[in-house]
Design a protein around this motif. Sequence first.
Motif, PDB file in Angstrom:
ATOM      1  N   TYR A  27       0.822  -1.183   0.000  1.00 51.09           N
ATOM      2  CA  TYR A  27       0.000   0.000   0.000  1.00 51.09           C
ATOM      3  C   TYR A  27       0.867   1.247   0.000  1.00 51.09           C
ATOM      4  O   TYR A  27       2.030   1.217   0.348  1.00 51.09           O
ATOM      5  CB  TYR A  27      -0.894  -0.002   1.235  1.00 51.09           C
ATOM      6  N   ALA A  28       0.245   2.351  -0.407  1.00 53.45           N
ATOM      7  CA  ALA A  28       0.969   3.622  -0.395  1.00 53.45           C
ATOM      8  C   ALA A  28       1.284   4.000   1.049  1.00 53.45           C
ATOM      9  O   ALA A  28       0.499   3.726   1.952  1.00 53.45           O
ATOM     10  CB  ALA A  28       0.107   4.704  -1.039  1.00 53.45           C
ATOM     11  N   PRO A  29       2.431   4.615   1.277  1.00 54.39           N
ATOM     12  CA  PRO A  29       2.774   5.009   2.652  1.00 54.39           C
ATOM     13  C   PRO A  29       1.801   6.057   3.176  1.00 54.39           C
ATOM     14  O   PRO A  29       1.219   6.834   2.421  1.00 54.39           O
ATOM     15  CB  PRO A  29       4.173   5.603   2.515  1.00 54.39           C
ATOM     16  N   ALA A  30       1.631   6.060   4.481  1.00 58.38           N
ATOM     17  CA  ALA A  30       0.846   7.111   5.140  1.00 58.38           C
ATOM     18  C   ALA A  30       1.831   8.167   5.625  1.00 58.38           C
ATOM     19  O   ALA A  30       2.839   7.841   6.255  1.00 58.38           O
ATOM     20  CB  ALA A  30       0.062   6.533   6.310  1.00 58.38           C
ATOM     21  N   VAL A  31       1.562   9.403   5.301  1.00 57.75           N
ATOM     22  CA  VAL A  31       2.452  10.503   5.696  1.00 57.75           C
ATOM     23  C   VAL A  31       1.623  11.544   6.440  1.00 57.75           C
ATOM     24  O   VAL A  31       0.592  11.994   5.940  1.00 57.75           O
ATOM     25  CB  VAL A  31       3.109  11.159   4.455  1.00 57.75           C
ATOM     26  N   MET A  32       2.073  11.874   7.648  1.00 55.54           N
ATOM     27  CA  MET A  32       1.346  12.850   8.471  1.00 55.54           C
ATOM     28  C   MET A  32       2.317  13.900   8.960  1.00 55.54           C
ATOM     29  O   MET A  32       3.451  13.589   9.300  1.00 55.54           O
ATOM     30  CB  MET A  32       0.748  12.178   9.711  1.00 55.54           C
ATOM     31  N   GLY A  59       6.047  14.513  12.743  1.00 53.20           N
ATOM     32  CA  GLY A  59       5.940  13.897  11.434  1.00 53.20           C
ATOM     33  C   GLY A  59       5.867  12.397  11.584  1.00 53.20           C
ATOM     34  O   GLY A  59       6.454  11.823  12.497  1.00 53.20           O
ATOM     35  N   LEU A  60       5.103  11.763  10.718  1.00 55.47           N
ATOM     36  CA  LEU A  60       4.966  10.309  10.763  1.00 55.47           C
ATOM     37  C   LEU A  60       4.947   9.778   9.345  1.00 55.47           C
ATOM     38  O   LEU A  60       4.245  10.303   8.481  1.00 55.47           O
ATOM     39  CB  LEU A  60       3.671   9.910  11.466  1.00 55.47           C
ATOM     40  N   LEU A  61       5.735   8.752   9.111  1.00 52.75           N
ATOM     41  CA  LEU A  61       5.753   8.079   7.817  1.00 52.75           C
ATOM     42  C   LEU A  61       5.619   6.591   8.099  1.00 52.75           C
ATOM     43  O   LEU A  61       6.422   6.032   8.844  1.00 52.75           O
ATOM     44  CB  LEU A  61       7.075   8.380   7.107  1.00 52.75           C
ATOM     45  N   SER A  62       4.603   5.955   7.569  1.00 57.22           N
ATOM     46  CA  SER A  62       4.460   4.532   7.832  1.00 57.22           C
ATOM     47  C   SER A  62       4.041   3.814   6.563  1.00 57.22           C
ATOM     48  O   SER A  62       3.335   4.363   5.720  1.00 57.22           O
ATOM     49  CB  SER A  62       3.450   4.277   8.947  1.00 57.22           C
ATOM     50  N   TRP A  63       4.482   2.590   6.457  1.00 63.32           N
ATOM     51  CA  TRP A  63       4.230   1.785   5.263  1.00 63.32           C
ATOM     52  C   TRP A  63       4.078   0.345   5.674  1.00 63.32           C
ATOM     53  O   TRP A  63       4.733  -0.131   6.607  1.00 63.32           O
ATOM     54  CB  TRP A  63       5.384   1.940   4.262  1.00 63.32           C
TER      55      TRP A  63
ATOM     56  N   LEU B 200     -11.558  -1.121  12.058  1.00 63.65           N
ATOM     57  CA  LEU B 200     -11.594   0.143  11.306  1.00 63.65           C
ATOM     58  C   LEU B 200     -11.172   1.300  12.213  1.00 63.65           C
ATOM     59  O   LEU B 200     -10.413   2.188  11.797  1.00 63.65           O
ATOM     60  CB  LEU B 200     -13.002   0.413  10.772  1.00 63.65           C
ATOM     61  N   ALA B 201     -11.655   1.275  13.454  1.00 66.71           N
ATOM     62  CA  ALA B 201     -11.293   2.334  14.400  1.00 66.71           C
ATOM     63  C   ALA B 201      -9.797   2.293  14.714  1.00 66.71           C
ATOM     64  O   ALA B 201      -9.149   3.335  14.859  1.00 66.71           O
ATOM     65  CB  ALA B 201     -12.105   2.187  15.688  1.00 66.71           C
ATOM     66  N   GLU B 202      -9.234   1.087  14.789  1.00 63.20           N
ATOM     67  CA  GLU B 202      -7.794   0.944  15.039  1.00 63.20           C
ATOM     68  C   GLU B 202      -6.998   1.546  13.887  1.00 63.20           C
ATOM     69  O   GLU B 202      -5.995   2.232  14.079  1.00 63.20           O
ATOM     70  CB  GLU B 202      -7.442  -0.537  15.220  1.00 63.20           C
ATOM     71  N   GLY B 203      -7.468   1.282  12.655  1.00 63.86           N
ATOM     72  CA  GLY B 203      -6.797   1.868  11.490  1.00 63.86           C
ATOM     73  C   GLY B 203      -6.837   3.385  11.539  1.00 63.86           C
ATOM     74  O   GLY B 203      -5.864   4.066  11.223  1.00 63.86           O
ATOM     75  N   ARG B 204      -7.944   3.908  11.975  1.00 58.91           N
ATOM     76  CA  ARG B 204      -8.090   5.359  12.073  1.00 58.91           C
ATOM     77  C   ARG B 204      -7.117   5.923  13.117  1.00 58.91           C
ATOM     78  O   ARG B 204      -6.489   6.946  12.899  1.00 58.91           O
ATOM     79  CB  ARG B 204      -9.517   5.708  12.454  1.00 58.91           C
ATOM     80  N   ARG B 205      -6.995   5.213  14.229  1.00 60.66           N
ATOM     81  CA  ARG B 205      -6.056   5.667  15.266  1.00 60.66           C
ATOM     82  C   ARG B 205      -4.631   5.692  14.733  1.00 60.66           C
ATOM     83  O   ARG B 205      -3.827   6.533  15.103  1.00 60.66           O
ATOM     84  CB  ARG B 205      -6.121   4.758  16.495  1.00 60.66           C
ATOM     85  N   ARG B 206      -4.325   4.741  13.847  1.00 61.94           N
ATOM     86  CA  ARG B 206      -2.981   4.675  13.264  1.00 61.94           C
ATOM     87  C   ARG B 206      -2.839   5.575  12.057  1.00 61.94           C
ATOM     88  O   ARG B 206      -1.795   5.564  11.407  1.00 61.94           O
ATOM     89  CB  ARG B 206      -2.673   3.223  12.861  1.00 61.94           C
ATOM     90  N   ARG B 207      -3.911   6.311  11.740  1.00 68.10           N
ATOM     91  CA  ARG B 207      -3.897   7.250  10.616  1.00 68.10           C
ATOM     92  C   ARG B 207      -3.754   6.526   9.275  1.00 68.10           C
ATOM     93  O   ARG B 207      -3.245   7.104   8.318  1.00 68.10           O
ATOM     94  CB  ARG B 207      -2.797   8.310  10.780  1.00 68.10           C
ATOM     95  N   VAL B 208      -4.203   5.288   9.230  1.00 72.50           N
ATOM     96  CA  VAL B 208      -4.221   4.580   7.950  1.00 72.50           C
ATOM     97  C   VAL B 208      -5.477   5.026   7.207  1.00 72.50           C
ATOM     98  O   VAL B 208      -6.553   5.079   7.795  1.00 72.50           O
ATOM     99  CB  VAL B 208      -4.271   3.047   8.177  1.00 72.50           C
ATOM    100  N   PRO B 209      -5.357   5.394   5.926  1.00 74.50           N
ATOM    101  CA  PRO B 209      -6.556   5.803   5.181  1.00 74.50           C
ATOM    102  C   PRO B 209      -7.619   4.715   5.243  1.00 74.50           C
ATOM    103  O   PRO B 209      -7.315   3.520   5.148  1.00 74.50           O
ATOM    104  CB  PRO B 209      -6.035   5.997   3.751  1.00 74.50           C
ATOM    105  N   LEU B 210      -8.861   5.133   5.401  1.00 78.37           N
ATOM    106  CA  LEU B 210      -9.953   4.186   5.560  1.00 78.37           C
ATOM    107  C   LEU B 210     -10.058   3.246   4.352  1.00 78.37           C
ATOM    108  O   LEU B 210     -10.296   2.048   4.505  1.00 78.37           O
ATOM    109  CB  LEU B 210     -11.268   4.946   5.742  1.00 78.37           C
ATOM    110  N   GLU B 211      -9.868   3.807   3.157  1.00 81.39           N
ATOM    111  CA  GLU B 211      -9.952   2.980   1.952  1.00 81.39           C
ATOM    112  C   GLU B 211      -8.928   1.853   2.008  1.00 81.39           C
ATOM    113  O   GLU B 211      -9.185   0.727   1.580  1.00 81.39           O
ATOM    114  CB  GLU B 211      -9.693   3.821   0.685  1.00 81.39           C
ATOM    115  N   GLN B 212      -7.745   2.160   2.540  1.00 83.83           N
ATOM    116  CA  GLN B 212      -6.695   1.151   2.635  1.00 83.83           C
ATOM    117  C   GLN B 212      -7.083   0.051   3.617  1.00 83.83           C
ATOM    118  O   GLN B 212      -6.888  -1.130   3.358  1.00 83.83           O
ATOM    119  CB  GLN B 212      -5.378   1.794   3.062  1.00 83.83           C
ATOM    120  N   THR B 213      -7.635   0.463   4.763  1.00 81.90           N
ATOM    121  CA  THR B 213      -8.053  -0.535   5.753  1.00 81.90           C
ATOM    122  C   THR B 213      -9.138  -1.434   5.162  1.00 81.90           C
ATOM    123  O   THR B 213      -9.122  -2.655   5.360  1.00 81.90           O
ATOM    124  CB  THR B 213      -8.564   0.134   7.029  1.00 81.90           C
ATOM    125  N   LEU B 214     -10.080  -0.848   4.441  1.00 82.82           N
ATOM    126  CA  LEU B 214     -11.148  -1.645   3.833  1.00 82.82           C
ATOM    127  C   LEU B 214     -10.579  -2.616   2.797  1.00 82.82           C
ATOM    128  O   LEU B 214     -10.999  -3.774   2.722  1.00 82.82           O
ATOM    129  CB  LEU B 214     -12.184  -0.724   3.179  1.00 82.82           C
TER     130      LEU B 214
END
Lengths: 368, 235
Positions: A27-32, A59-63, B200-214
């Motif tokens: 998946y694309a990395p998450a960048v905050m 800053g946060l970068l995760s993949w 889904l809530a855990e993904g949100r806490r980790r700032r993972v885009p919702l579409e990606q979690t789905l």
Amino acid sequence: MPSAKNIVSAGLLCALALLRPLPAEAYAPAVMIGLEGQGIAYSSEGGSPQSGAGLGLSGLLSWRGPWGEGGYVSASASTALDWLLADSAGAAGLYDRQLLLLEARLPSPLRLLHLTAGLEGSLAGTLEGDLPYIRPDWSLACLLGDDGKGRELELAARGYYRAESDGEDDSLYQGLRLDLSITPSIRARYGLLLEAGWELWPEIQRVDVGGVPTGEARNDLVGSLEASIGGLAGYFFDWSLAADLGGRWSNANRWLSALPALEEHSEDRVYAGLRGSADFSPHRQLSVQLDGFAHQELYLARDALDGTGTPTGEPLRAFAVGADLRADWSLGERLFFVLEASAGWRTANETAEERWNLQGGAGVQLRL
Amino acid sequence: MIHTAGVPGRSRPGTPVALLLAGLLGGLCCLWPGPLRADDLQGALDRGGFPAAERRQIEQLFDQAGQAGIPEGMLLPRLQEGVAKSASATALLAALERERSLLVQARELLQGTEGGEMQLSDPASWARTANLLNGGVPPEAVRLLVQAATPRPAEYRPASYLYVALLQWGLEAQPALALVREALRSTLPGRDFPALVDLLAEGRRRRVPLEQTLEQLARELPRARGLQDLRRRLY
């Protein structure tokens, strides 16, 4: 002109290309990035209260990507820069904390193995009072048993080395952890965790009569047992509660110049604690997390000292309690409004061991 | 402070505290309306104490419903609830009429949907379908839920609760239905479905885009051996 996110993504993927096989479905990395205003109030060693205010940049970068059947690889890097603009104790300045974490669960047929490697550090010291340090850590875990009905047993070997450039609290830890989890339903999960380890403090030496270092480094044995319970209440509320007992046995000693006398086993102690957490997310726009702890320590051979450094005749006891609250509300899941607050209080029968702190912050985070 | 410990060598007296507690419990038992008893229509009407005319109206409604193929047991809980809440006969009749109408609507929907007959044969699933319509879930969405549950008809109701919870959490109807479909295609038992919202809530806490979690859930649900394995695959 490529976007910042695409540039960062390309850079990260190039770096991760060293990992083989390169996951085809990553998946694309998450960048905050985040910015917040902070306030702090604290006191240590029984001193007068101090306070400060400043700004924090994060800053946060995760993949993460799948690896074969049942495996995955993930990497994350985070940075926190805290600029204390004003502080009543004259501690204004820049502080930081950096974190890098690599994690892999091997694909079948080795999917029982889980590896982690991390690097934590600070170049300027942290707001919490740490001196500049670097701390690599590692862990190799093996799932010994999984009956597919919610009962799992995992054994892990883990360790770290903490090195301080300006301090003397360098330490090397290596331990074994046995983790039993029983999840009969999503409403109730139970855990039992047993850990034992050895810790070496290469820059702290035993002393002889007179306080002269002997050249023999401090060695500790540590052990702990934790029981936990938790579960999902309804659909949106997750909670957990853990109780732990533990102890530290050390060859460390100290020279009490006020007497004068040599105090052996000065770091031996036992402790008991409680820890709780609650996560509540009733809507995708809102998340609230609350953590709390209480911790009681009793030193076995170390006397509490009075203001002149003279033993009081009582073993040193310390009780600490604290709580952490994080809440955020998101707008379109790209912009997050964040509120954080934490409080900690430690009391003891020795003034030098007492401290408290309050921290609060409010700001925004943006997902690129 | 009242000391409750007995004196050695003497029998323990009934202490004032114990008597007070017994009294309180007895009082609570009198006040407590008690669980809805598994009684019949006449029993519920007797407990309601309705005037004769209103009682006849309620009996008439039940007769008509019975003639329309709606078992008495499917309307009885609503009557019992109204009696327990001391609702007026007018309000009760309106609620019962609405319930009857929803059950008819649910039956028509189930009869016209693949896999619906099986759900219709289970009163709890039939009632749940009516409940979904009452909650504002569009009939087309209910139809799709019923169809999605065809491989695992016993999990229709847990799947419907999951769907509603996902909507409540803020997911749009289409991705919510897609996730429910994936859950029903997997081996995850229905009792574990609520954990999908937590993931889904855990993904949100980790700032993972919702579409990606789905996406991850859609890919890992068929492969995961249970909920803990699914959680490991995601986080």
